[in-house]
Design an enzyme around this catalytic site. Sequence first.
Site, PDB file in Angstrom:
ATOM      1  N   PHE A 147       2.245  10.987 -24.567  1.00  0.00           N
ATOM      2  CA  PHE A 147       1.740  10.403 -23.324  1.00  0.00           C
ATOM      3  C   PHE A 147       2.985   9.998 -22.509  1.00  0.00           C
ATOM      4  CE2 PHE A 147      -2.892  10.597 -23.387  1.00  0.00           C
ATOM      5  CZ  PHE A 147      -3.017  11.341 -24.538  1.00  0.00           C
ATOM      6  N   ARG A 192      -1.567   4.663 -17.018  1.00  0.00           N
ATOM      7  CA  ARG A 192      -0.931   5.533 -18.000  1.00  0.00           C
ATOM      8  C   ARG A 192      -0.705   4.766 -19.292  1.00  0.00           C
ATOM      9  NH1 ARG A 192      -2.339   8.517 -14.851  1.00  0.00           N
ATOM     10  NH2 ARG A 192      -1.271  10.146 -13.688  1.00  0.00           N
ATOM     11  N   TYR A 211       3.254  23.470 -16.019  1.00  0.00           N
ATOM     12  CA  TYR A 211       3.987  22.792 -17.098  1.00  0.00           C
ATOM     13  C   TYR A 211       3.083  22.623 -18.322  1.00  0.00           C
ATOM     14  CZ  TYR A 211       5.812  18.953 -19.869  1.00  0.00           C
ATOM     15  OH  TYR A 211       6.215  18.171 -20.915  1.00  0.00           O
ATOM     16  N   GLY A 223      -1.698  16.091  -8.047  1.00  0.00           N
ATOM     17  CA  GLY A 223      -1.831  16.411  -9.473  1.00  0.00           C
ATOM     18  C   GLY A 223      -1.821  15.212 -10.406  1.00  0.00           C
TER      19      GLY A 223
HETATM   20  N1  UFG Z   1       4.874   6.958  -9.722  1.00  0.00           N
HETATM   21  C1  UFG Z   1       5.126   6.259  -8.556  1.00  0.00           C
HETATM   22  N2  UFG Z   1       6.384   6.301  -8.040  1.00  0.00           N
HETATM   23  C2  UFG Z   1       7.410   6.975  -8.637  1.00  0.00           C
HETATM   24  C3  UFG Z   1       7.142   7.681  -9.830  1.00  0.00           C
HETATM   25  C4  UFG Z   1       5.854   7.648 -10.335  1.00  0.00           C
HETATM   26  O1  UFG Z   1       4.227   5.626  -7.994  1.00  0.00           O
HETATM   27  O2  UFG Z   1       8.532   6.964  -8.099  1.00  0.00           O
HETATM   28  C5  UFG Z   1       3.508   6.920 -10.286  1.00  0.00           C
HETATM   29  C6  UFG Z   1       2.895   8.296 -10.397  1.00  0.00           C
HETATM   30  O3  UFG Z   1       2.288   8.663  -9.202  1.00  0.00           O
HETATM   31  C7  UFG Z   1       1.930   8.090 -11.558  1.00  0.00           C
HETATM   32  C8  UFG Z   1       2.646   7.085 -12.459  1.00  0.00           C
HETATM   33  O4  UFG Z   1       3.607   6.445 -11.618  1.00  0.00           O
HETATM   34  O5  UFG Z   1       0.764   7.517 -11.090  1.00  0.00           O
HETATM   35  C9  UFG Z   1       3.363   7.708 -13.638  1.00  0.00           C
HETATM   36  O6  UFG Z   1       4.189   8.756 -13.161  1.00  0.00           O
HETATM   37  P1  UFG Z   1       5.365   9.421 -14.027  1.00  0.00           P
HETATM   38  O7  UFG Z   1       5.986  10.471 -13.171  1.00  0.00           O
HETATM   39  O8  UFG Z   1       6.232   8.374 -14.597  1.00  0.00           O
HETATM   40  O9  UFG Z   1       4.595  10.065 -15.234  1.00  0.00           O
HETATM   41  P2  UFG Z   1       3.422  11.155 -15.236  1.00  0.00           P
HETATM   42  O10 UFG Z   1       2.209  10.457 -15.749  1.00  0.00           O
HETATM   43  O11 UFG Z   1       3.283  11.889 -13.982  1.00  0.00           O
HETATM   44  O12 UFG Z   1       4.067  12.210 -16.212  1.00  0.00           O
HETATM   45  C10 UFG Z   1       4.079  12.090 -17.588  1.00  0.00           C
HETATM   46  C11 UFG Z   1       5.316  12.750 -18.160  1.00  0.00           C
HETATM   47  C12 UFG Z   1       5.321  14.217 -17.827  1.00  0.00           C
HETATM   48  C13 UFG Z   1       4.063  14.813 -18.338  1.00  0.00           C
HETATM   49  C14 UFG Z   1       2.876  14.085 -17.779  1.00  0.00           C
HETATM   50  C15 UFG Z   1       1.609  14.582 -18.366  1.00  0.00           C
HETATM   51  O13 UFG Z   1       6.452  12.098 -17.675  1.00  0.00           O
HETATM   52  O14 UFG Z   1       6.439  14.845 -18.399  1.00  0.00           O
HETATM   53  O15 UFG Z   1       2.955  12.709 -18.080  1.00  0.00           O
HETATM   54  O16 UFG Z   1       0.519  14.073 -17.722  1.00  0.00           O
HETATM   55  F1  UFG Z   1       3.947  16.098 -18.010  1.00  0.00           F
END
Ligand code: UFG
Length: 336
Positions: A177, A229, A149, A292
């Site tokens: 972010f 985050r 991605y 990841g």
């Molecule tokens: N998380 C949980 N439970 C859930 C969903 C998420 O514990 O049901 C945790 C994840 O493990 C992570 C945090 O919450 O630690 C944030 O997760 P998100 O999926 O909300 O967001 P991400 O940081 O993975 O993803 C975001 C954007 C993506 C982008 C990415 C880039 O939503 O589109 O950042 O790093 F690609």
Amino acid sequence: MILVTGGAGYIGSHCALSLLENGHDVVIFDSLELGHIETVNTLKNLNLKGKLVDFIKGNLQNFEDINNVFKKHKIDMVMHFAAYSQVAESVKMPEKYFKNNVGGSTNLFNAMVENGVKKVVFSSTAATYGEPVYTPIDENHPQKPINPYGETKLEIEHILDEYDKKYGLRSVRLRYFNVAGADKESRVGEWHEPETHLIPNILKSTFSGGQTFQMFGTDYDTVDGTCVRDYINVEDLIRAHLLAAEYLNKGGKTDYFNLGTTDGNSVKQVFSVCEKVTGKTIPVDIQGRREGDPATLVADNQKAKTVLGWQPEKTLNDSVKSAYEWEKVLQTRINA
Ligand code: UFG
């Protein structure tokens, strides 16, 4: 007139709404594979300063679909949101992501060049930086994505550099972010199927029939063991898009900016904000790490402040509140 690709999706619909509120005429292009026709209808029926001139269902993977939009309408600028954006899926199906995100964007840029449209605001991502080597992350941080991605978004950034050199197509790439929250009046909001993001997943678990919230990983090297985050409110994020449009209209050169708050919040901290906002005690199912996930992703946003004059205004609490209000609307809609 501004063309919004992916205007039936989460961030694209908030952008279309804000453009309409600010008196711009808008054309939405969306395949409706992930976007929702209900969202388009909502935008169509609002009586705002600008007009939703047209909704065109089409796929960026078909050059003619997008080229015809430029033949039909006099477009001044493009805001390009349409993309697949699930990290985990991109690891499983990289070809799907390269074909759609890179192939589709290339078709869009080729159609722009063919029709003399020379300005684009592009949704990039913090995922282009990969595993942070320092934090907060500024725009000079190395870009080494750790998943397909992020690779696709970085490749599109490179294509935009080359198209500027060759064709004079100027771009602003906005590296998001973690985008959170919804429209203040709950007219549009986050609506993914399946939902993978933290805040909507916590909130959904509080409605009847919702799955217990799963917390992924409590052994990270962070303040409380859960991932940190930078949650940027969607309305703040969209304000940066309008400033980016102004910047391009004033002749600004191709550039890229982080959109974040500089404030990090752990999963547990977000969770307790959700409990406070909903007034509920929310059950948690603690799971191992999700593949990841970097431990910490926090933005340095000084460049967007200095060059675009942008300033995020909303707090995490504001984002959770608007996300909760929207989730109530969505649950009613889904259960109707
Ligand atoms: N998380 C949980 N439970 C859930 C969903 C998420 O514990 O049901 C945790 C994840 O493990 C992570 C945090 O919450 O630690 C944030 O997760 P998100 O999926 O909300 O967001 P991400 O940081 O993975 O993803 C975001 C954007 C993506 C982008 C990415 C880039 O939503 O589109 O950042 O790093 F690609």
